[in-house]
Each structure stands twice: as C-alpha cells, then as structure tokens.
Write an enzyme that holds these catalytic residues in place. Structure first.
Site, PDB file in Angstrom:
ATOM      1  N   GLY A 156       6.441   5.206   8.294  1.00 19.80           N
ATOM      2  CA  GLY A 156       6.729   4.403   7.118  1.00 19.80           C
ATOM      3  C   GLY A 156       7.929   5.093   6.325  1.00 19.80           C
ATOM      4  CG  LEU A 157      10.370   3.506   3.365  1.00 21.21           C
ATOM      5  CD1 LEU A 157      10.386   2.541   1.969  1.00 21.21           C
ATOM      6  CD2 LEU A 157      11.662   3.828   3.765  1.00 21.21           C
ATOM      7  N   GLY A 212       6.751   8.853   5.993  1.00 24.47           N
ATOM      8  CA  GLY A 212       6.803   9.734   7.063  1.00 24.47           C
ATOM      9  C   GLY A 212       8.190  10.043   7.873  1.00 24.47           C
ATOM     10  CB  SER A 272       9.553 -10.322  -3.670  1.00 24.16           C
ATOM     11  OG  SER A 272       9.921  -9.635  -4.501  1.00 24.16           O
ATOM     12  NE  ARG A 283       3.357  -5.775  -8.191  1.00 22.06           N
ATOM     13  CZ  ARG A 283       3.832  -4.893  -7.024  1.00 22.06           C
ATOM     14  NH1 ARG A 283       3.029  -4.220  -6.353  1.00 22.06           N
ATOM     15  NH2 ARG A 283       5.134  -4.835  -6.807  1.00 22.06           N
ATOM     16  CG  HIS A 289       0.673  -5.948  -2.625  1.00 16.34           C
ATOM     17  ND1 HIS A 289       1.292  -6.391  -1.578  1.00 16.34           N
ATOM     18  CD2 HIS A 289       1.423  -5.027  -3.503  1.00 16.34           C
ATOM     19  CE1 HIS A 289       2.714  -6.022  -1.822  1.00 16.34           C
ATOM     20  NE2 HIS A 289       2.720  -5.092  -2.809  1.00 16.34           N
ATOM     21  NE  ARG A 313       2.427   0.148  -5.245  1.00 18.22           N
ATOM     22  CZ  ARG A 313       3.408  -0.912  -5.067  1.00 18.22           C
ATOM     23  NH1 ARG A 313       4.621  -0.912  -5.902  1.00 18.22           N
ATOM     24  NH2 ARG A 313       3.129  -1.840  -4.510  1.00 18.22           N
TER      25      ARG A 313
HETATM   26  C1  LIG Z   1       4.550  -7.260   1.581  1.00 20.76           C
HETATM   27  C2  LIG Z   1       4.690  -6.041   1.032  1.00 20.76           C
HETATM   28  C3  LIG Z   1       5.843  -5.991   0.237  1.00 20.76           C
HETATM   29  C4  LIG Z   1       6.086  -4.721  -0.756  1.00 20.76           C
HETATM   30  N1  LIG Z   1       7.127  -4.667  -1.508  1.00 20.76           N
HETATM   31  C5  LIG Z   1       7.211  -3.483  -2.074  1.00 20.76           C
HETATM   32  C6  LIG Z   1       8.514  -3.422  -2.898  1.00 20.76           C
HETATM   33  O1  LIG Z   1       9.417  -4.432  -3.172  1.00 20.76           O
HETATM   34  N2  LIG Z   1       8.484  -2.109  -3.473  1.00 20.76           N
HETATM   35  C7  LIG Z   1       7.820  -1.218  -3.428  1.00 20.76           C
HETATM   36  O2  LIG Z   1       8.105  -0.202  -4.129  1.00 20.76           O
HETATM   37  N3  LIG Z   1       6.700  -1.240  -2.855  1.00 20.76           N
HETATM   38  C8  LIG Z   1       6.438  -2.449  -1.939  1.00 20.76           C
HETATM   39  N4  LIG Z   1       5.294  -2.672  -1.345  1.00 20.76           N
HETATM   40  C9  LIG Z   1       4.509  -1.669  -1.155  1.00 20.76           C
HETATM   41  C10 LIG Z   1       5.065  -0.525   0.129  1.00 20.76           C
HETATM   42  O3  LIG Z   1       5.726  -1.347   1.131  1.00 20.76           O
HETATM   43  C11 LIG Z   1       4.081   0.478   0.739  1.00 20.76           C
HETATM   44  O4  LIG Z   1       3.376   0.921  -0.220  1.00 20.76           O
HETATM   45  C12 LIG Z   1       4.894   1.620   1.470  1.00 20.76           C
HETATM   46  O5  LIG Z   1       5.989   1.196   2.105  1.00 20.76           O
HETATM   47  C13 LIG Z   1       3.938   2.543   2.247  1.00 20.76           C
HETATM   48  O6  LIG Z   1       4.933   3.401   2.898  1.00 20.76           O
HETATM   49  P1  LIG Z   1       4.108   4.435   3.668  1.00 20.76           P
HETATM   50  O7  LIG Z   1       4.986   5.302   4.363  1.00 20.76           O
HETATM   51  O8  LIG Z   1       3.256   5.326   2.921  1.00 20.76           O
HETATM   52  O9  LIG Z   1       3.223   3.908   4.737  1.00 20.76           O
HETATM   53  P2  LIG Z   1       3.390   2.617   5.572  1.00 20.76           P
HETATM   54  O10 LIG Z   1       4.697   2.006   5.748  1.00 20.76           O
HETATM   55  O11 LIG Z   1       2.433   1.727   5.681  1.00 20.76           O
HETATM   56  O12 LIG Z   1       3.599   3.510   7.116  1.00 20.76           O
HETATM   57  C14 LIG Z   1       2.486   3.939   7.920  1.00 20.76           C
HETATM   58  C15 LIG Z   1       2.488   4.471   9.020  1.00 20.76           C
HETATM   59  O13 LIG Z   1       1.652   5.122   9.616  1.00 20.76           O
HETATM   60  C16 LIG Z   1       1.290   4.709  11.085  1.00 20.76           C
HETATM   61  N5  LIG Z   1      -0.234   5.095  11.299  1.00 20.76           N
HETATM   62  C17 LIG Z   1      -1.362   4.679  10.563  1.00 20.76           C
HETATM   63  N6  LIG Z   1      -2.220   5.028  11.070  1.00 20.76           N
HETATM   64  C18 LIG Z   1      -1.847   5.790  12.184  1.00 20.76           C
HETATM   65  C19 LIG Z   1      -2.700   6.634  13.138  1.00 20.76           C
HETATM   66  N7  LIG Z   1      -4.038   6.756  13.096  1.00 20.76           N
HETATM   67  N8  LIG Z   1      -1.872   7.341  13.890  1.00 20.76           N
HETATM   68  C20 LIG Z   1      -0.666   7.208  14.060  1.00 20.76           C
HETATM   69  N9  LIG Z   1       0.223   6.523  13.319  1.00 20.76           N
HETATM   70  C21 LIG Z   1      -0.568   5.918  12.223  1.00 20.76           C
HETATM   71  C22 LIG Z   1       1.771   3.465  10.864  1.00 20.76           C
HETATM   72  O14 LIG Z   1       2.022   3.149  12.370  1.00 20.76           O
HETATM   73  C23 LIG Z   1       3.073   3.311   9.982  1.00 20.76           C
HETATM   74  O15 LIG Z   1       4.193   3.851  10.957  1.00 20.76           O
HETATM   75  C24 LIG Z   1       5.060  -3.667  -0.545  1.00 20.76           C
HETATM   76  C25 LIG Z   1       3.921  -3.777   0.286  1.00 20.76           C
HETATM   77  C26 LIG Z   1       3.956  -4.995   0.999  1.00 20.76           C
HETATM   78  C27 LIG Z   1       2.573  -5.246   1.888  1.00 20.76           C
END
Ligand SMILES: Cc1cc2nc3c(=O)[nH]c(=O)nc-3n(C[C@H](O)[C@H](O)[C@H](O)COP(=O)(O)OP(=O)(O)OC[C@H]3O[C@@H](n4cnc5c(N)ncnc54)[C@H](O)[C@@H]3O)c2cc1C
Length: 649
Positions: free
Chosen positions: A45-46, A48, A287, A340, A411, A445
């Site tokens: 995700g963003l 990693g 959103s 929120r 969420h 948050r």
């Molecule tokens: C619908 C929606 C809209 C949102 N809109 C916003 C917004 O507009 N602005 C904002 O700031 N935030 C927003 N958020 C929150 C935000 O998107 C997330 O908090 C953020 O993107 C999380 O990023 P991350 O990199 O931490 O994890 P994630 O993007 O959740 O990535 C997790 C990664 O880990 C991998 N993974 C997980 N477990 C394992 C495992 N055991 N082995 C291997 N890989 C694994 C997954 O495959 C994925 O690649 C929104 C959330 C949702 C649900």
C-alpha cells in the site's frame, strides 16, 4: 513511573527541533555497506510501496510482499477524498502548528505530540514528492494545486485527485517501485502472504510466506523486517476495507513479542452506504469530501419519517422548515465538517431516536440540492462526479435528484503495533508503518490524514530511522534460512494449515466471520459498555471454539485456495477482536471513537478521564489462553493545552 519495556525514544529539546535533532544523530550507512544489507517489506500500500521504493533507491536490497496479484492493487487504492498537507496554498492561515494542533485535538489528546508534529512537518514534502512523480492532483485555474476541507478543521489543506486520490498516489509510488524493481534493488513477491515472523536471538530476521498460487511455504531472510500490512477493520466482517485487508501479520508479530497498542481505537466513518441485507460482505464509503458541500439531515417530524420509510413521499418533498440539519444545529462552528467520530455518533443518536430514513431506520440524508443551486451542476460534477456515479450504480438513486442515504460503518483502525519514535516495534529489527502501527492518530483519525501518515512513514521517516539499526548490521552475514528458527516457524505454520483442513465441518469461513462481525458491532462498536464488552470476550471465545469444530475449508493447500486464506485470517481476527474488547474494557473513559456509555456528558458527548487514562495502552502477549499484560506509555503534552474537544463555537 515510566514502563521499562516502552522506550519511546522521543528526542528531548523543543518540539520543532526534535525531528531535525533525531535525524542528525541517526547513523548513516555508506553506499558500499547498504548493498550488503537486506530488508523485507511486507505490504505494497502507500506505506509499503513508498518505503520499499525509497529503501531501494538508497541502495538496500529489498524484498516486497503482497497478497494481491500486483503491488498496485493494495487497499490504499480505494482512498478517495484526499491527503492533508500544511502548504497554506489557500492563504487561509494554515501552518505546521495548526495541522499539528488539529490532529492532536482530533485524536482527542491520545497521540504523541512529537510524532504528530513530525507528521505535520514532513507533510509539505510529501506533496512535492508526489507532484514530481506526476500525481495528477486537482489544480486551480492559475495552476496552483487545489485544496478542499475535511472534517475537524477550519482551513482547506486537503490535496486531491478527484475521488481517486489513493489510486493516483499509489500509481506514483508504484512507478518509483517499478524503477527499483527494474534496477534490481527491489524484488517483488506478489501473491505471497506472510504467515509468520522469524526471530533469531531476539531480533526480527525473516518471514515465512505462503505462495498463494501453489500453496508452497517459502522462507525469506533479511537484516530487518518492515510491516506495512494495513489495518484490522475487517474484524467486524462488514467494513469499508478491501476484502483481503486483515490483521494477521500484526498478530503474528504480537505473538512473537511486539506489543499491540490501543487496539480498541477503531474509526467509524459517518458517510457509508447503509447495510441493505444479510448477504452483504462489503460496505461502500462515500468520501468525506462530500461533506464539504453536502448537508446532513433527517426529518423533524416522525410522520414524515414513516412516510419516507413506506415510500409515500420523496425526501425532496419535505419542506425546509421540517428538516433537522442536526450537525449544523449541534455544532455551529464546524457544522457538517465535524470529525468522523462526532458525526457518526450524532447519526446514531438521531436513528436511535427513531428518525432514521430508510426501512431499517439506520440511515440519514446527505443532500446536495443547495450545493447544486449555489455552484451549478458542472462545478458539482467536477468535484464529485465519479462519487455520484458510484452511488447511483449501487443504489439506483440519483444524488442529482434526491439526497444520498448514509450511515456510519467501520473504516479505519487507529490502534496497531506499538512503535517508538523510529517506528521500531518492541522487537529489535521489526518496524511497522502506515495503518499497521498506532503512531499518530490517537483516539480518532482526521480525514485525509492516513495517506499523509503512510507516505510520511514510507518516504521520509522509516528510510532514515532504519539506518540507525542497520548501521550495526552490515558486518553480519546474510540470514541463514536453514536456521532452526526458520525450521520451527515453518513447521508451526504447516501444522496450523493442517489443523484447519482437519476440522472438516459444515460451516463456511464467511458464515463464522459474519457472526464475529455481529458480536463486534453489537458490543465493541459505536457505543460500548462494561457488560457488553465482558459479553463480547465470552462470545468470541465460544465462537473460536465453534470455528475449530465446524469450519469447512474445501480443496487443498497445494493450490490457489481463498477459503484457506480467509480461514487463516479469521483465526487471527478472533484474537484481535478479543484484544479490542479487553482494551475497551480497560479504558474506562470515552475518547475519540471509543465511546463508553458510562462516561458521557449530559449532552451525550464523550467524557475523557485525563487523570487516569492519558496513556497509550500497549498489550504484551503472554501465551495462548493467557491474559495479555498491559503496559502504559504516559502521554505528555508540553506544547498544547489540553481541553475538552469543542466543535460548537
Ligand atoms: C474506502 C476508503 C477510502 C479512504 N479514503 C482515504 C482518504 O481519502 N484519505 C486518507 O488519508 N485515507 C483514506 N483511507 C484510509 C487509507 O486508505 C488507509 O489507511 C491507507 O491506505 C493504508 O495504507 P497502508 O499502506 O498502511 O496499508 P494498505 O493499503 O492496507 O496495504 C496493506 C498491504 O499489505 C499487504 N498485506 C497485508 N497482510 C499481508 C500479509 N500477511 N502478507 C503479505 N502482504 C500482506 C496487502 O496485500 C497490501 O499490499 C480510506 C480508506 C478506505 C477504506
């Protein structure tokens, strides 16, 4: 007294100098030595993707893992509304201090001052980085990047790319990642799920991952491991999270000694499409950006509510004077843009009082009629066109003609692995970034701050701080994946998989997960109380037993088997759910998204107990079936005056 196991490593000195001070004291690894060092990043995700791209560019050898078939399909892609940064492009008196202040206040004074200040400080650099990558942020006529407002703030600091901000940011990070993959500094392992963490001599040295296509268990070693595995909102079964979002990697780390912080802090988002039946497995977010122009209301009169429920009238037929714009009424200073947690509870309050506008009584209106009149259709379409389209596709109602119906849903999770100022967990060599850690958001948050935190961690914080640890490691040989610790971890994973297949019951994984979701929503949801939380712990325990007697996972391990993947994750969701309930039970105060019914003001607002609960609750695993031990990191506020949150005036 400070807990000796929680050393937060917050630099001393003035708040605004702490990060510079820390950076200047971090040992740097020379380019020659970086080449000898290996780092595992789990998650694309963003958090990693940005971390792996940055570490690769710095010259480390990186291996990155994700569940999906491509790194760019991580859950982050779903983010719609935007990303915050203190650029003050609107000249509305925004600043690093204001972003810092809003975030600490928004989190109800349960986050670390130093972390939040650093987040605000690096926020502007994130936007520059993303613009340089070509992220197509919305722009004003004159070419400046456009901004809008999100909940809990009175300035416009949210940068956005229509309703696809997460997708565009992830494409930017993914492009950087691909450059590193092509250069050979990053090796990507899609469709590989981490199933255990390997610890050697007390330090994180690798992972066991299952190749999701073949089922083979594979061992990967490194000098350090970074978890960027997202949040655990899917404990509730129904949430806005991607279907494969899970909390398993965090739980594996927890069982190996990483403390889990503030698990009960889960965010309920006020603007989701309401649940419409019991065959649903996913909830859709509308959103938060919509609250910039949409007005939230329910009818004032119960007879109108009844007519709406029977479809005898349309919402647009209810005259203005018979509408209750309850957020504008209760919180005049922030109106529809309250945070929120506040907006969610207010919707629940109206629905509990019998004013819910759909058949289930669990919905309120989000209305654009005024905005369309004021701005014109073209402008509204420019801002929210794709969101309107999405709503219409799902509900068959056009938001151009009638208001949207919305209701709160799970969420985001503010809790996560406890990390120090360097983003290191309590296991040396194990780091956690993005939603997987607990670091910056306290009890609630603010909107558009998760993307900011994930990218701050990945681009600008972890790549520096991890150097401090790795600078002591370059003389160490590569981790031996034939070491007994890897052997034992792989064996344990295999036994877990075999045990699941051996049950041969009759229930699907989803049907049991749904039951867990009901327990969580009922007792560990928007409102919590002592009796309910105690009941949740008992019920989760019973459901866990039921799982091990009745679950049926078809197929075999040696194939692409999503039922098996879900079953393995559900085993961890039981433990997370229990930990959340335990933490919520311990926290006898209401703060942010954690609302204890026993602790509320006469007006139904949260009532914090700063004297007894101004701490991070970090839980230590003590073995299967044993109660975890609570450690407390006291929160000290030296730069911000602690007050009761007020969004009224
Ligand atoms: C619908 C929606 C809209 C949102 N809109 C916003 C917004 O507009 N602005 C904002 O700031 N935030 C927003 N958020 C929150 C935000 O998107 C997330 O908090 C953020 O993107 C999380 O990023 P991350 O990199 O931490 O994890 P994630 O993007 O959740 O990535 C997790 C990664 O880990 C991998 N993974 C997980 N477990 C394992 C495992 N055991 N082995 C291997 N890989 C694994 C997954 O495959 C994925 O690649 C929104 C959330 C949702 C649900």
């Amino acid at each position: 007294m400070a807990d000796s196991k929680l050393i937060s490593k917050i630099p001393d000195g003035p708040l605004k100098d702490k990060w510079s001070k820390r950076k200047s004291s971090i040992r740097v690894v020379s380019p020659n030595n970086k080449r000898k060092l290996e780092v595992i990043v789990v998650g694309t995700g963003l958090g990693g993707a940005s971390a792996a791209a940055s570490l690769g560019e710095m010259g480390y050898n990186v291996k990155i893992f994700c569940i999906s078939d491509s790194p760019r399909r991580a859950h982050s892609i779903a983010a719609q509304g935007g990303i915050n940064a203190a650029k003050n492009y609107q000249n509305d008196n925004d600043s690093v201090s204001r972003l810092f202040f809003d975030t600490v206040k928004g989190g109800d004074y349960r986050s670390r001052e130093a972390n939040v200040y650093r987040l605000a400080e690096v926020s502007a650099a994130i936007i520059d980085q993303c613009v340089a990558q070509g992220v197509p942020f919305a722009r004003e006529y004159g070419g400046y990047l456009a901004n809008r407002s999100f909940g809990g703030v009175q300035v416009s600091r949210t940068f956005y790319a229509r309703g696809q901000t997460g997708q565009q940011l992830l494409l930017g990070a993914y492009a950087s990642l691909n450059k590193e993959i092509a250069a050979g500094t990053v090796k990507s392992y899609p469709r590989h799920e981490m199933l255990d963490l390997v610890i050697i001599n007390g330090e994180a040295k690798g992972i066991i991952a299952r190749n999701l296509v073949t089922g083979k268990l594979e061992r990967f070693g490194a000098h350090a491991v970074v978890l960027a595995t997202g949040g655990y909102g899917n404990t509730y079964f129904l949430s806005t999270n991607a279907m494969n979002s899970n909390g398993s990697a965090a739980m594996q780390a927890y069982r190996k000694g990483a403390f889990f912080a503030n698990p009960c802090f889960a965010q309920i988002h006020p603007t989701c499409i309401p649940v419409h039946g019991d065959q649903q497995c996913k909830l859709t977010l509308m959103s938060e950006s919509l609250r910039n122009d949409g007005r939230i209301w329910v009818p004032k009169k119960k007879e109108d509510v009844m007519k709406l429920r029977k479809h005898e009238i349309k919402p647009s037929q209810i005259p203005e004077e018979d509408r209750d714009y309850y957020l504008e009424r209760r919180y005049p200073a922030f109106g529809n843009l309250v945070p929120r947690d506040v907006a969610s509870r207010a919707a629940k309050e109206r629905c509990d009082a019998g004013f819910g506008v759909n058949e289930t009584g669990l919905a309120v209106f989000l209305d654009f009629a005024d905005a369309i009149k004021r701005l014109g259709e073209e402008k509204v379409a420019e801002r929210y066109g794709n969101l309107f389209q999405m709503y219409e596709k799902i509900t068959s109602t056009s938001p151009w003609k009638e208001p949207m119906m919305i209701y709160p849903a799970i969420h985001y999770t503010m809790g996560g692995l406890w990390v120090d100022y360097d983003l290191q967990t309590t296991i040396p060599g194990l780091y956690a970034i993005g939603e997987a850690n607990f670091s910056d958001h306290g009890g609630n948050r603010l909107g558009a701050s998760a993307l900011m935190q994930g990218l701050a961690d990945g681009y600008f914080i972890l790549p520096y701080t991890i150097g401090d640890y790795l600078s002591h490691k370059f003389a160490e040989p590569k981790t031996d994946i034939n070491a007994p610790e890897f052997e034992a971890a792989e064996k344990a994973v295999k036994e877990r998989i075999d045990k699941i297949f051996a049950v041969k019951g009759t229930e699907t994984v989803d049907s049991i997960h749904k039951k867990l979701g009901h327990i969580m929503w009922e007792y560990v949801g928007m409102a919590r109380n002592e009796a309910g939380l105690k009941k949740a712990i008992v019920e989760i325990g019973k459901l866990r037993e039921e799982f091990w007697k009745t679950v049926r996972v078809p197929g075999t391990n040696e194939e692409f088997n999503q039922e098996l993947e879900k079953a393995l994750r559900l085993v961890d969701f039981f433990d997370i759910g229990e930990l959340m309930a335990r933490d919520a039970l311990n926290r006898k105060e209401s703060c942010g998204g954690h609302f204890r019914e026993e602790m509320q003001t006469e007006e139904g607002e949260t009532k914090r107990d700063d004297e007894n609960f101004m701490y991070v609750a970090a839980w230590e695993y003590k073995g299967e079936g044993k109660e975890p031990e609570l450690h407390k990191e006291d929160l000290v506020y030296e730069n911000i005056k602690i007050v009761t949150r007020n969004y009224k005036d």
